[in-house]
Design a protein around this motif. Structure first.
Motif, PDB file in Angstrom:
ATOM      1  N   ARG A 105       0.815  -1.220   0.000  1.00 12.21           N
ATOM      2  CA  ARG A 105       0.000   0.000   0.000  1.00 12.21           C
ATOM      3  C   ARG A 105       0.847   1.267   0.000  1.00 12.21           C
ATOM      4  O   ARG A 105       0.332   2.361   0.220  1.00 12.21           O
ATOM      5  CB  ARG A 105      -0.929   0.004   1.223  1.00 12.21           C
ATOM      6  N   VAL A 106       2.141   1.113  -0.268  1.00 15.75           N
ATOM      7  CA  VAL A 106       3.038   2.262  -0.162  1.00 15.75           C
ATOM      8  C   VAL A 106       2.651   3.379  -1.123  1.00 15.75           C
ATOM      9  O   VAL A 106       2.696   4.566  -0.768  1.00 15.75           O
ATOM     10  CB  VAL A 106       4.505   1.829  -0.363  1.00 15.75           C
ATOM     11  N   ASP A 107       2.242   3.036  -2.346  1.00 15.92           N
ATOM     12  CA  ASP A 107       1.904   4.076  -3.321  1.00 15.92           C
ATOM     13  C   ASP A 107       0.695   4.890  -2.868  1.00 15.92           C
ATOM     14  O   ASP A 107       0.621   6.099  -3.098  1.00 15.92           O
ATOM     15  CB  ASP A 107       1.631   3.454  -4.692  1.00 15.92           C
ATOM     16  N   GLU A 108      -0.229   4.213  -2.222  1.00 12.05           N
ATOM     17  CA  GLU A 108      -1.423   4.898  -1.723  1.00 12.05           C
ATOM     18  C   GLU A 108      -1.061   5.940  -0.673  1.00 12.05           C
ATOM     19  O   GLU A 108      -1.605   7.056  -0.659  1.00 12.05           O
ATOM     20  CB  GLU A 108      -2.363   3.844  -1.134  1.00 12.05           C
ATOM     21  N   VAL A 109      -0.100   5.610   0.202  1.00 14.92           N
ATOM     22  CA  VAL A 109       0.218   6.471   1.339  1.00 14.92           C
ATOM     23  C   VAL A 109       1.148   7.616   0.944  1.00 14.92           C
ATOM     24  O   VAL A 109       0.946   8.762   1.358  1.00 14.92           O
ATOM     25  CB  VAL A 109       0.841   5.636   2.480  1.00 14.92           C
ATOM     26  N   ILE A 110       2.169   7.322   0.131  1.00  9.39           N
ATOM     27  CA  ILE A 110       3.138   8.379  -0.167  1.00  9.39           C
ATOM     28  C   ILE A 110       2.547   9.481  -1.040  1.00  9.39           C
ATOM     29  O   ILE A 110       3.066  10.600  -1.053  1.00  9.39           O
ATOM     30  CB  ILE A 110       4.415   7.808  -0.824  1.00  9.39           C
ATOM     31  N   GLN A 111       1.457   9.185  -1.749  1.00  9.84           N
ATOM     32  CA  GLN A 111       0.829  10.218  -2.581  1.00  9.84           C
ATOM     33  C   GLN A 111       0.332  11.397  -1.761  1.00  9.84           C
ATOM     34  O   GLN A 111       0.209  12.511  -2.276  1.00  9.84           O
ATOM     35  CB  GLN A 111      -0.348   9.617  -3.363  1.00  9.84           C
ATOM     36  N   GLU A 112       0.051  11.165  -0.484  1.00 14.81           N
ATOM     37  CA  GLU A 112      -0.511  12.215   0.365  1.00 14.81           C
ATOM     38  C   GLU A 112       0.545  12.902   1.227  1.00 14.81           C
ATOM     39  O   GLU A 112       0.230  13.840   1.965  1.00 14.81           O
ATOM     40  CB  GLU A 112      -1.579  11.613   1.275  1.00 14.81           C
ATOM     41  N   ALA A 113       1.800  12.473   1.126  1.00 11.92           N
ATOM     42  CA  ALA A 113       2.827  12.937   2.059  1.00 11.92           C
ATOM     43  C   ALA A 113       3.513  14.214   1.585  1.00 11.92           C
ATOM     44  O   ALA A 113       3.798  14.389   0.397  1.00 11.92           O
ATOM     45  CB  ALA A 113       3.864  11.843   2.280  1.00 11.92           C
ATOM     46  N   ASP A 114       3.810  15.079   2.547  1.00 11.06           N
ATOM     47  CA  ASP A 114       4.615  16.270   2.277  1.00 11.06           C
ATOM     48  C   ASP A 114       6.108  15.943   2.341  1.00 11.06           C
ATOM     49  O   ASP A 114       6.911  16.556   1.633  1.00 11.06           O
ATOM     50  CB  ASP A 114       4.299  17.359   3.301  1.00 11.06           C
ATOM     51  N   TYR A 115       6.440  14.986   3.206  1.00 10.43           N
ATOM     52  CA  TYR A 115       7.817  14.545   3.370  1.00 10.43           C
ATOM     53  C   TYR A 115       7.841  13.028   3.260  1.00 10.43           C
ATOM     54  O   TYR A 115       7.088  12.337   3.960  1.00 10.43           O
ATOM     55  CB  TYR A 115       8.377  14.964   4.735  1.00 10.43           C
ATOM     56  N   ILE A 116       8.686  12.511   2.388  1.00  8.96           N
ATOM     57  CA  ILE A 116       8.850  11.060   2.246  1.00  8.96           C
ATOM     58  C   ILE A 116      10.247  10.702   2.716  1.00  8.96           C
ATOM     59  O   ILE A 116      11.246  11.159   2.150  1.00  8.96           O
ATOM     60  CB  ILE A 116       8.647  10.586   0.796  1.00  8.96           C
ATOM     61  N   VAL A 117      10.314   9.925   3.797  1.00  8.63           N
ATOM     62  CA  VAL A 117      11.592   9.505   4.371  1.00  8.63           C
ATOM     63  C   VAL A 117      11.840   8.059   3.985  1.00  8.63           C
ATOM     64  O   VAL A 117      11.037   7.165   4.303  1.00  8.63           O
ATOM     65  CB  VAL A 117      11.591   9.653   5.904  1.00  8.63           C
ATOM     66  N   LEU A 118      12.944   7.818   3.297  1.00 10.05           N
ATOM     67  CA  LEU A 118      13.319   6.464   2.917  1.00 10.05           C
ATOM     68  C   LEU A 118      14.324   5.923   3.930  1.00 10.05           C
ATOM     69  O   LEU A 118      15.404   6.487   4.116  1.00 10.05           O
ATOM     70  CB  LEU A 118      13.932   6.447   1.514  1.00 10.05           C
ATOM     71  N   ALA A 119      13.951   4.834   4.603  1.00  6.67           N
ATOM     72  CA  ALA A 119      14.825   4.177   5.574  1.00  6.67           C
ATOM     73  C   ALA A 119      14.895   2.695   5.238  1.00  6.67           C
ATOM     74  O   ALA A 119      14.820   1.825   6.103  1.00  6.67           O
ATOM     75  CB  ALA A 119      14.308   4.398   6.990  1.00  6.67           C
ATOM     76  N   LEU A 120      15.030   2.414   3.952  1.00  4.50           N
ATOM     77  CA  LEU A 120      14.971   1.043   3.443  1.00  4.50           C
ATOM     78  C   LEU A 120      16.331   0.362   3.490  1.00  4.50           C
ATOM     79  O   LEU A 120      17.368   1.006   3.289  1.00  4.50           O
ATOM     80  CB  LEU A 120      14.479   1.058   1.993  1.00  4.50           C
ATOM     81  N   PRO A 121      16.361  -0.964   3.710  1.00  3.09           N
ATOM     82  CA  PRO A 121      17.613  -1.712   3.584  1.00  3.09           C
ATOM     83  C   PRO A 121      17.947  -1.916   2.108  1.00  3.09           C
ATOM     84  O   PRO A 121      17.095  -1.711   1.230  1.00  3.09           O
ATOM     85  CB  PRO A 121      17.282  -3.044   4.261  1.00  3.09           C
ATOM     86  N   ALA A 122      19.174  -2.305   1.848  1.00  6.96           N
ATOM     87  CA  ALA A 122      19.586  -2.589   0.472  1.00  6.96           C
ATOM     88  C   ALA A 122      19.304  -4.050   0.154  1.00  6.96           C
ATOM     89  O   ALA A 122      20.006  -4.949   0.604  1.00  6.96           O
ATOM     90  CB  ALA A 122      21.070  -2.287   0.282  1.00  6.96           C
TER      91      ALA A 122
END
Length: 331
Positions: A200-217
Motif C-alpha cells: 500500500r506504499v503508493d497509496e500512502v506516499i501520494q498524500e505525504a509532504d515529506y517522504i523519508v526512505l529508511a529502506l535496507p539494500a
C-alpha cells in the motif's frame, strides 16, 4: 544497554577486531577474552593482509558493508561475526549463507542520530534554510515563505527501529505520521497514525509532504523511487533518504527536482559513494548532501560496545544473540 545476563568468570572467546576500538574497551576485552587481535581496516583502504595467527578466533568484529569474509580461510573456527555497521551487504554471500555462521549487526545503536538528522532535514526544508543560506551568501535581505510542521504529513518508508525514532520526533512537532513496512501490524503504534504494508506504499506516499526512505539494500528495494512513483507524489514534496542509495533512481530524481515536481531532497546515501564530482546533485540548490554520516554520534561506540558485551555473554551461555541477521533476506 544493561545486560539481562550475569557476566561469568569464564574466559571469553578469542576475538579478531578488524575495526579500531577505544583503548579502554581494548583493555576491557583483553582482560576477559582468551585473546584479542586488533587489525583495523579503514574505509577506502585496501583490505589489510593479516600476519596474525587467527586459528583460534571464534569471533570477528568487522565492517559488514566492506568485508566479504575472505579472511575466514585464515580463521576456520569463527562461529560468529559482529558487524560494526547495520548494513551487512559484503558479509552476505554464498559461503556465509551455506553454513552455520552467525552474523549480527548494530541495528538500533544508530537509530537516535539518524532520527535527529532526519528531523534536522525536515526542519531545514520547512523553514527554507537552503534558501536563507544562499541569500546570506549573496547578502540578500529577503524573506522566504516558510511553513509549519503542525499537521504536515510525513511518510516513513521502511518503518523499523530507525523509523520509530523518526516518528517519535515528528509526532512531537504535531505531524501526521504514516509508516510502511513489510510486516505491518493491524494498528498504529503510539507515534504513528497509520502503518501499512509495502503493498500500500503508493497509496500512502501520494498524500505525504515529506517522504523519508529508511529502506535496507535488497533486490526488492532497488530503484524504489523512480520516475513512475515520483509522478504520483504530491507536487512540492520533499524526499529524505537515510536508508541506502540503491532505493533512488538518481537521474529520475534530478529531473523531478529540475521541473519542480519535487521541491527538495536531503540525501545521505547514494548509488556511488563518494558522490562523483560530476554528479548534478552537487550543483542543485534544493538538495542537501551529507556524506553518509547521518548515523554518526560520539555516543554510538558506547551503544555498540554495550550490545557486543551483551552478545558475548549470551554467546558464552548458549543464549540467542541479539540482532541476528537473516542471511537469506540480507538484514
Amino acid at each position: 544497554m544493561q545486560s539481562v545476563l550475569t557476566e561469568t568468570t569464564k574466559q571469553w572467546p578469542s576475538v579478531y577486531f578488524r575495526v579500531n576500538i577505544p583503548e579502554h574497551y581494548r583493555q576491557y576485552f583483553e582482560k576477559r577474552c582468551k585473546q584479542i587481535i586488533v587489525e583495523p581496516w579503514n574505509i577506502g583502504e585496501a583490505e589489510p593482509i593479516s600476519e596474525a595467527d587467527l586459528t583460534n578466533c571464534e569471533v570477528i568484529f568487522t565492517l559488514g558493508f566492506i568485508d566479504d569474509l575472505s579472511i575466514l580461510t585464515q580463521a576456520p573456527n569463527v562461529k560468529w561475526v559482529q558487524s560494526l555497521s547495520v548494513g551487512v551487504d559484503a558479509l552476505i554471500n554464498t559461503y556465509t549463507q551455506d553454513n552455520d555462521l552467525i552474523i549480527t549487526n548494530t541495528k538500533g545503536c544508530t537509530s537516535v542520530p539518524i532520527a535527529e538528522h532526519t528531523m534536522a532535514m525536515i526542519l531545514a526544508f520547512s523553514k527554507r534554510l537552503p534558501e536563507l543560506r544562499i541569500n546570506q551568501q549573496r547578502q540578500l535581505w529577503q524573506k522566504e515563505p516558510v511553513g509549519d510542521l503542525l499537521n504536515a504529513h510525513v511518510c516513513i518508508v521502511g518503518y523499523g527501529q530507525i523509523g520509530y525514532e523518526i516518528a517519535k520526533r515528528c509526532k512531537a512537532f504535531g505531524m501526521k505520521v504514516s509508516g510502511c513496512r513489510r510486516r505491518p501490524t493491524d494498528q498504529s503504534d503510539s507515534f504513528t497514525d497509520l502503518i501499512v504494508g509495502m503493498d500500500r506504499v503508493d497509496e500512502v506516499i501520494q498524500e505525504a509532504d515529506y517522504i523519508v526512505l529508511a529502506l535496507p539494500a535488497t533486490p526488492e528495494t532497488d530503484d524504489f523511487l523512480n520516475s513512475e512513483r515520483i509522478s504520483q507524489l504530491k507536487e512540492g514534496a520533499v524526499i529524505i533518504n537515510v536508508g541506502r542509495g540503491n532505493a533512488i533512481v538518481e537521474s529520475d530524481l534530478v529531473d523531478a527536482l529540475n521541473d519542480g515536481q519535487i521541491s527538495g531532497a536531503a540525501l545521505d546515501v547514494f548509488q556511488v559513494e563518494p558522490l562523483p564530482a560530476t554528479h548534478p546533485f552537487w550543483h542543485m540548490d534544493q538538495v542537501i548532501i551529507s556524506p553518509h554520516q547521518a548515523y554518526l554520534s560520539q555516543q554510538n561506540i558506547d551503544r555498540i560496545m554495550a550490545l557486543f558485551k551483551e552478545n558475548i555473554i549470551r554467546y558464552q551461555s548458549g543464549q540467542p544473540l541479539l540482532n541476528q541477521v537473516d542471511k537469506l533476506k540480507g538484514y
